[in-house]
Design an enzyme around this catalytic site. Structure first.
Site, PDB file in Angstrom:
ATOM      1  N   ASP A   1       0.829  -1.209   0.000  1.00  0.00           N
ATOM      2  CA  ASP A   1       0.000   0.000   0.000  1.00  0.00           C
ATOM      3  C   ASP A   1       0.866   1.263   0.000  1.00  0.00           C
ATOM      4  O   ASP A   1       0.547   2.237  -0.659  1.00  0.00           O
ATOM      5  CB  ASP A   1      -0.933   0.004   1.229  1.00  0.00           C
ATOM      6  N   CYS A   2       1.980   1.214   0.748  1.00  0.00           N
ATOM      7  CA  CYS A   2       2.815   2.420   0.827  1.00  0.00           C
ATOM      8  C   CYS A   2       3.914   2.452  -0.245  1.00  0.00           C
ATOM      9  O   CYS A   2       4.452   3.518  -0.531  1.00  0.00           O
ATOM     10  CB  CYS A   2       3.407   2.583   2.226  1.00  0.00           C
ATOM     11  N   TYR A   3       4.222   1.309  -0.810  1.00  0.00           N
ATOM     12  CA  TYR A   3       5.214   1.222  -1.904  1.00  0.00           C
ATOM     13  C   TYR A   3       4.577   0.448  -3.060  1.00  0.00           C
ATOM     14  O   TYR A   3       4.827  -0.730  -3.250  1.00  0.00           O
ATOM     15  CB  TYR A   3       6.493   0.518  -1.424  1.00  0.00           C
TER      16      TYR A   3
END
Lengths: 402, 154
Positions: free
Chosen positions: A139-141
């Site tokens: 989700d963040c990368y």
């Protein structure tokens, strides 16, 4: 009268320090004696330039947009795989890493034309390198693929970090078998066809400070043409080997973990290296200043090739099978004559370590110190000495039963 | 050298200087002459002794031959002219086997491995000299030199 590193540094700052190389100190001590020489000389510079496999560099490539997490995934520089088991965009290049499609020794002997050592050389040389990475996406990368050129000047950090360099002495490698063998000590012709050694001998850093009285954790050094530091004892540090009267070990003993800013180093002193039939590595230039604090330290820096002994080891059977034993002992002055006698046979010698480059390193470091550009550091901790019982063990295998 | 031994033919003036030379050269064959007995002619017509150091010659494709030639200077020059006349390019072997001087670290691992003894250590400086006149172009050093400082480019 003993001196302190602080006092020596004051002299360096004023341009008054007397600095000589580990070659030059030999004559000085012979003529004046160690006591007078210790009063007159402040620093002795050493040097070594040879293949050192436990070398690598860690880098931080910066975050792409959108972000990608290389950590735990696959990343390559010029097709050479990086170790990515760190945070998102940190990676480690190891000197012996090989492209996945390198034929290795399938066609023997493998040539190993390009590997991690060459990547480090190209990076330091300021060349653009191809970075290719794949990731699973989070989700963040979210990104799953990255293909880009990278250059050392754009990296956030590029740090040479070598867990084992600057061996204090090393074996002389020979081949007793009846076929050519290809080793990390070079190509060895059958039936004692040649004998390869790898040490700068009288110029080698740890042979000039055999009991680690001045070289310790935090010692500032010449590393790859730039400045680095000793950060730990090298892996396989083994101070407990037999020593001669002058305290120099007569077998591989100490070694150093070193680190420094790759961005300020030079490709002249970090050369990608290919050992035929063995693999890739990195030839590293290291120079260490030894503060002449007292007569004893001064005497140690005056060590000569004739006084440094090492073991002749068979790399066809004894070394690969882990058999202890030596075919004899030889000193570096004999090795440098170009031939030694083993089991009654005259054997030509070859060196993997460059003595002319070691001289150049010792002279460069001498120049830096004389100019006041390079101050000495006090070790923050010392390396385990010869009487500490610290040693290096082989692997005791414990079979895994399923 | 001054050739005045008893074997000197009487027709040659006693003090005539006959210059004998030995050279190592690389011959580049165009495909149209690859099937001709070039080396035989060098020996027969120009009295040149030859030693073939390396040969890659494929009929209809041309090729390359590394030769050591020994003979009288005059004959050698005429032999080279003959080669040029039939379209074979020649150049000294030393132009094809070179050491990358900026890369070589003078470690000396090549010294005992070179079969021709072309690498010699200067004892005072420990620098390694490459004597290209001794080189037989075997190419072994190109592979075993750890930092790949030797280059062969035929």
């Amino acid at each position: 009268m003993a001196k302190t590193i602080k006092e020596i540094n004051e002299k360096i700052k004023k341009g008054e320090a007397v600095v000589v190389t580990a070659e030059e100190i030999i004559d000085i001590v012979e003529k004046k004696g160690a006591k007078r020489a210790a009063q007159q000389v402040d620093v002795v510079t050493t040097g070594t330039f040879g293949p050192m496999c436990s070398s690598g560099a860690y880098i931080n490539i910066g975050h792409a947009t959108p972000r990608i997490k290389l950590g735990g995934e696959q990343a390559y520089l010029n097709d050479v795989p990086l170790y990515t088991g760190f945070a998102a965009v940190d990676a480690l290049i190891g000197a012996t890493a090989l492209p996945d499609d390198d034929p290795r020794n399938k066609t023997f002997p493998g040539e190993f034309k390009y590997g991690g050592g060459h990547v480090i050389e190209d990076l330091v040389a300021g060349k653009d390198l191809e970075l290719v990475a794949t990731a699973y996406g989070t989700d963040c990368y979210p990104r799953k693929k990255l293909e880009t050129w990278v250059n050392i000047k754009d990296l956030n950090e590029a740090v040479l970090f070598n867990p084992r360099n600057a061996y204090q002495n090393y074996n002389v490698a020979v081949n007793l078998s009846d076929k050519v063998i290809y080793t990390y000590m070079g190509m060895l012709k059958p039936k004692l066809g040649n004998a390869n050694y790898c040490s700068a001998g009288q110029l080698s850093p740890l042979l000039n400070d055999p009991c680690y009285k001045t070289i310790g954790i935090g010692t500032k050094i010449f590393l790859g043409g730039g400045v680095g530091y000793v950060v730990w004892q090298g892996t396989q540090f083994n101070p407990s080997v037999p020593r001669k009267e002058n305290r120099t070990p007569s077998a591989p003993a100490g070694c150093l973990g070193v680190l420094g800013d790759l961005k300020r180093m030079s490709p002249e002193w970090l050369l990608g290296t290919s050992m035929l039939g063995y693999g890739t590595t990195l030839t590293v230039g290291i120079g260490i200043p030894i503060p002449v604090l007292n007569e004893e330290i001064c005497q140690c820096t005056a060590v000569k090739d004739d006084d440094i002994w090492t073991q002749i080891v068979d790399y066809s059977e004894d070394y690969p099978q882990g058999k202890k034993g030596s075919l004899g002992e030889v000193d570096y002055a004999q090795l440098k004559t170009g031939k030694i006698v083993i089991e009654g046979k005259e054997v030509p010698t070859g060196s993997l370590s460059s003595y002319p480059k070691a001289v150049e390193i010792a002279n460069t470091l001498k120049k830096w110190i004389k100019k006041g550009d390079f101050l000495l550091t006090e070790p923050v901790a010392y390396l385990p000495g010869p009487n500490t019982g610290y040693t290096f063990k082989p692997l005791e295998e414990r079979p895994i039963e399923n | 050298m001054l050739k005045d031994s008893p074997s000197t033919p009487p027709c040659i003036h006693f003090f005539e200087v006959v210059m004998m030379i030995t050279k190592r050269i690389v011959l580049h064959f165009p495909h149209r002459v690859a099937d001709q007995p070039i080396v035989y002619k060098l020996a027969r017509d120009y009295d040149l002794e030859f030693n073939i150091l390396k040969a890659y010659i494929t009929p209809e494709e041309g090729g390359l031959l590394v030769l050591e030639l020994r003979g009288e200077n005059k004959n050698y020059n005429q032999g080279i002219q003959y080669l040029a006349g039939v379209g074979i390019e020649t150049q000294p072997l030393s132009q094809d086997v070179i050491r990358n001087e900026t890369r070589c670290s003078h470690c000396g691992v090549c010294v005992p491995l070179c079969p021709a003894g072309a690498f010699v250590v200067e004892p005072s400086t420990r620098e390694v000299h490459f004597h290209d006149t001794k080189c037989i172009a075997c190419g072994l050093c190109v592979k075993f030199c750890p930092i790949r400082a030797m280059e062969v480019s035929f």
